[in-house]
Design a protein around this motif. Structure first.
Motif, short mmCIF file in Angstrom:
data_model
loop_
_atom_site.label_atom_id
_atom_site.label_comp_id
_atom_site.label_asym_id
_atom_site.label_seq_id
_atom_site.Cartn_x
_atom_site.Cartn_y
_atom_site.Cartn_z
N GLU A 102 -51.29 25.02 11.63
CA GLU A 102 -51.58 25.91 10.52
C GLU A 102 -51.41 25.17 9.20
OE1 GLU A 102 -49.98 30.04 10.77
OE2 GLU A 102 -48.80 29.17 12.41
N THR A 103 -52.41 25.21 8.37
CA THR A 103 -52.36 24.55 7.07
C THR A 103 -51.21 25.11 6.24
OG1 THR A 103 -54.76 24.30 7.15
CG2 THR A 103 -53.70 23.95 5.02
N ALA A 105 -45.36 21.59 11.37
CA ALA A 105 -46.11 21.25 12.57
C ALA A 105 -45.45 21.86 13.81
CB ALA A 105 -46.19 19.73 12.72
N TYR A 106 -46.28 22.26 14.78
CA TYR A 106 -45.77 22.81 16.04
C TYR A 106 -45.30 21.65 16.92
CZ TYR A 106 -48.13 27.35 15.22
OH TYR A 106 -48.54 28.55 14.73
N LEU A 110 -44.43 23.70 22.98
CA LEU A 110 -42.99 23.83 23.17
C LEU A 110 -42.36 24.80 22.17
CD1 LEU A 110 -41.94 20.11 23.78
CD2 LEU A 110 -42.51 21.88 25.47
N ARG A 111 -42.76 24.69 20.88
CA ARG A 111 -42.07 25.52 19.87
C ARG A 111 -42.86 25.54 18.57
NH1 ARG A 111 -37.69 26.01 16.22
NH2 ARG A 111 -36.30 27.66 16.91
N ASN A 112 -42.82 26.73 17.92
CA ASN A 112 -43.35 26.89 16.58
C ASN A 112 -42.17 27.05 15.64
OD1 ASN A 112 -44.34 27.80 14.15
ND2 ASN A 112 -45.56 29.46 15.00
N PRO A 113 -41.84 26.02 14.85
CA PRO A 113 -40.67 26.09 13.97
C PRO A 113 -40.82 27.09 12.82
CG PRO A 113 -41.88 24.09 13.54
CD PRO A 113 -42.53 24.73 14.74
N ASN A 114 -42.02 27.62 12.63
CA ASN A 114 -42.26 28.60 11.57
C ASN A 114 -41.86 30.01 11.99
OD1 ASN A 114 -43.74 26.72 9.70
ND2 ASN A 114 -45.02 26.58 11.52
N PHE A 115 -41.62 30.21 13.26
CA PHE A 115 -41.30 31.52 13.81
C PHE A 115 -39.82 31.57 14.16
CE2 PHE A 115 -41.33 34.27 17.76
CZ PHE A 115 -41.38 35.47 17.06
#
Length: 140
Positions: A48-49, A53-54, A118-123
């Motif tokens: 996602e801009t 980063a995921y 593995l993971r979305n650090p934004n969530f």
């Protein structure tokens, strides 16, 4: 002033050290047979801009023979909170044909089966990754 500059430089050095260690290209062996070796490295991809980063696991699949191989397996991702692919469903199945001695390595541009989320650090509610496993390996 000199002391503040030293502290600032030291802080940056520590951050760089830990960030490069967190997503180093350390290879994690998942399974090996006389015909095939499957491992992965952890990394990140911009999804996602304007967002962090995921985190992904990039599969590396090696044909250890001098013959064409067809391989299939289930990819299981274990989290602290649960499991993805643990039921052996078609969603977690992965198939790949390899030429003699071919080494396939996934990256951000490859399909979703070999680039494993593995993971979305934004969530804030993102699950915490524990391990990746290969189950039901078939090599023909």
């Amino acid at each position: 002033m000199k002391r503040d500059l030293f502290k600032w430089t030291k802080s940056i050095a520590v951050c760089v050290l830990f960030s490069s260690t967190a997503f180093s290209q350390e290879e994690h062996l998942l399974i090996t047979t006389p015909q095939v070796k499957i491992s992965y490295v952890r990394g990140v991809c911009d999804v996602e801009t304007g967002k962090q980063a995921y985190q992904f696991a990039f599969l590396k699949i090696e044909n250890l023979t001098n013959a064409n191989l067809h391989t299939g397996f289930n990819i299981v991702v274990q989290y602290d909170e649960g499991c993805a692919g643990c039921n052996g469903s078609d969603e977690s199945l992965y198939y790949l044909s390899l030429t003699p001695n071919q080494v396939f390595t996934a990256d951000c541009g490859t399909d979703e089966k070999s680039k494993i989320y593995l993971r979305n650090p934004n969530f804030s509610g993102a699950w915490n990754f524990q391990e990746l496993r290969i189950e039901n390996l078939v090599v023909e």
